[in-house]
Write an enzyme that holds these catalytic residues in place. Structure first.
Site, PDB file in Angstrom:
ATOM      1  N   CYS A   1       0.847  -1.203   0.000  1.00  0.00           N
ATOM      2  CA  CYS A   1       0.000   0.000   0.000  1.00  0.00           C
ATOM      3  C   CYS A   1       0.887   1.259   0.000  1.00  0.00           C
ATOM      4  CB  CYS A   1      -0.942  -0.071   1.198  1.00  0.00           C
ATOM      5  SG  CYS A   1      -2.162   1.243   1.221  1.00  0.00           S
TER       6      CYS A   1
ATOM      7  N   ASP B   1      -9.655  -4.398  -5.692  1.00  0.00           N
ATOM      8  CA  ASP B   1      -9.166  -3.418  -4.708  1.00  0.00           C
ATOM      9  C   ASP B   1      -9.972  -2.123  -4.822  1.00  0.00           C
ATOM     10  OD1 ASP B   1      -7.655  -1.813  -3.033  1.00  0.00           O
ATOM     11  OD2 ASP B   1      -5.752  -2.651  -3.706  1.00  0.00           O
TER      12      ASP B   1
ATOM     13  N   HIS C   1      -8.048  -5.395  -1.411  1.00  0.00           N
ATOM     14  CA  HIS C   1      -6.811  -4.747  -0.961  1.00  0.00           C
ATOM     15  C   HIS C   1      -6.153  -5.532   0.183  1.00  0.00           C
ATOM     16  CE1 HIS C   1      -4.192  -1.266  -0.619  1.00  0.00           C
ATOM     17  NE2 HIS C   1      -4.342  -1.325   0.696  1.00  0.00           N
TER      18      HIS C   1
END
Lengths: 367, 170
Positions: A155, A310, A339
């Site tokens: 991320c 995601d 995600h």
């Protein structure tokens, strides 16, 4: 005589008895309540044995211990986002990215950025990348007696890793990005729309709070999928709460999901302005102090992992990375999950992570 | 009797009682006249209910997504954010004034101190970075000079040895 058919008959239960299995199920769930509450309270997350091998300010570097024989000398450093806690990469023993790498014979380190307090609000992305990450990777290289280490960024941690890799390419052996945004031109992503400078005054928020407050961040992440996060999740929980394994996994995810931390104010301000609002990174215009970030400087092998479902970082935000780097050895894998599913879904642990371990093994120095 | 029931721990006893009671209640549903014991119709009903639930949530998700992308939502978000920030500022100002009136140090004083220390730290780090760069440049230069000196000396020695070999041949 004609009989009138009830048009809703198909939707109606044939007899009141049809409700009883539901009644039985409800009783089963009620019976399971004490067990559920105990599991929720006692779930252990991030429990792989580790020791702190480096610390600086609030940052700590964990070194994971394992009885499994090491196969590679090139150490692997995991870097999670500054939002939320990094133990998502080691959530439960059977849902642990750390364990996957340990089982494959890697020497694994994890950066825990710590929880910024009001006095850390001045920390910028430059501090995180050119000071903390640089010191961590240098410390790990010294500890393991190597010149280059492998880096995995998840991320926002992936975005920081990409910035680091462009500034200090000689220190990296391999770079793996997991759902890492590098391009913010895709306005299909809700977060990009919400941070439009016309509606989102990041200066006002940071000036008022100092750091980006966790309740605002958590609220925003929850609102990305309100039906799933505020309704379906709990219905799903009710339906499956008699399964001990499910409850344990649910409790672990809830623990992590509610364990929000603030983001250092200046870092948040810079990230929102330079990345979300101006999209400078993919254009090669981003600066960290006196350093200019040029992703073309990255020459090590690249593995870019993306999640097709995601909602936080869309594939479009990550996919461009492989075209922006100077590496010739680059690969992208788009996996059907969300995600967080990239690190915790059973399918990812069965199908994706063995592939990733193989890819990294082929590019790491063997013992 | 289970081990938990024999235990002296009231929590365990309570848990065992609860579990047993609920299980028994679940296993013996009250009989109703005309009720069948087959689970099949109920299963079909459950499937239908689930399908309806799925459809409802899908529609809700789509509606929410559309709404959250709309101009109205963004304007509302801005308004509520502005209002909450204004309220926070008002409260902060009030607390600062109250603390100042009580002659006690306020957060701002501590922050000023931290700011000053941070400035010193930044300057030291900057100096160290520049020094590191200079040392690296000097080291590189030395290495380059060393290698060129070695190259020229090895070239000289090669020339000498080849010349001596040539003179020997003669």
């Amino acid at each position: 005589m004609t009989t009138m058919q009830n048009p809703f008959a198909a939707m109606m239960p044939p007899s009141p008895m049809a409700f009883f299995p539901t009644y039985e199920g409800m009783m089963e769930r009620m019976a399971a309540m004490p067990q559920v509450m105990e599991t929720m309270q006692n779930v252990k997350v991030g429990s792989s044995p580790s020791s702190v091998v480096y610390s600086e300010d609030k940052l700590r570097v964990l070194h994971y211990e394992s009885d499994i024989e090491k196969k590679y000398t090139t150490p692997l450093v995991l870097s999670f986002a500054l939002v939320n806690r990094p133990y998502i990469l080691d959530l439960l023993p059977h849902k642990s990215v750390v364990q996957q790498f340990l089982r494959a014979g890697f020497d694994v380190y994890l950066i825990d950025w710590g929880v910024p307090t009001h006095n850390d609000r001045h920390l910028t992305i430059e501090h995180y990348v050119t000071r903390y990450m640089r010191n961590v990777l240098s410390a790990v290289a010294d500890l393991t007696n190597v010149d280059e280490v492998s880096l995995l960024g998840y991320c926002m941690g992936g975005t920081l890793s990409a910035m680091y890799a462009s500034l200090f390419p000689d220190t990296l052996k391999n770079l793996i990005l997991m759902a890492a945004p590098v391009d913010w031109s895709d306005d299909e992503a809700l977060l990009i729309r919400w941070t439009d400078p016309k509606y989102y005054d990041v200066d006002a928020i940071i000036d008022a709070y100092g750091n980006a407050p966790p309740h605002i961040l958590q609220g925003a992440f929850g609102m990305l999928k309100p039906a799933a996060n505020y309704f379906e999740k709990y219905i799903g929980f009710y339906e499956r709460m008699t399964s001990q394994k499910f409850v344990e996994e649910f409790a672990a995810m809830e623990t992590w999901g509610n364990d929000n931390i603030p983001v250092a104010g200046e870092t948040f301000r810079q990230f929102v302005k330079d990345c979300f609002q101006k999209n400078l990174l993919s254009q090669g215009k981003m600066r960290l102090g006196r350093h200019k970030i040029d992703l073309k400087n990255i020459t090590c092998p690249i593995l870019n992992l993306m999640a097709s479902n995601d909602h936080l970082v869309t594939c479009g935000q990550s996919a461009m990375f492989n075209d922006l780097v100077g590496s010739t050895d680059r690969k992208a894998i788009t996996f059907k999950t969300g995600h967080i599913g990239l690190s915790v879904s059973s399918r990812a642990h069965k199908e994706l992570w063995p592939q990733v371990c193989d890819w990294l093994g082929e590019r790491s120095e063997e013992l | 009797m289970s081990a938990a029931a024999n235990s002296n721990n009231p929590a365990e006893q309570w848990m065992q009682y609860w579990t047993d009671a609920m299980k028994q209640a679940g296993m013996t549903p009250p009989q109703m006249p005309g009720a069948t014991t087959s689970g099949e119709p109920a299963a079909a009903f459950t499937d239908q209910a689930k399908q309806m639930q799925r459809t409802f949530f899908d529609a809700m998700a789509r509606y929410c997504d559309d709404y959250m992308r709309s101009e109205e939502f963004l304007k509302q978000m801005k308004q509520s954010m502005d209002a909450s920030l204004a309220f926070k500022k008002m409260m902060d100002d009030f607390l600062v004034k109250a603390q100042s009136n009580m002659q006690s140090p306020v957060r701002g004083d501590v922050e000023d101190l931290a700011h000053m220390l941070r400035g010193i730290e930044e300057r030291i780090f900057d100096r160290l970075d520049r020094l590191e760069e200079k040392v690296a440049a000097v080291e590189e230069q030395q290495q380059a000079e060393g290698s060129s000196a070695r190259t020229s000396s090895s070239a000289r020695s090669t020339r000498t040895s080849s010349a001596s070999r040539a003179s020997k041949k003669k």
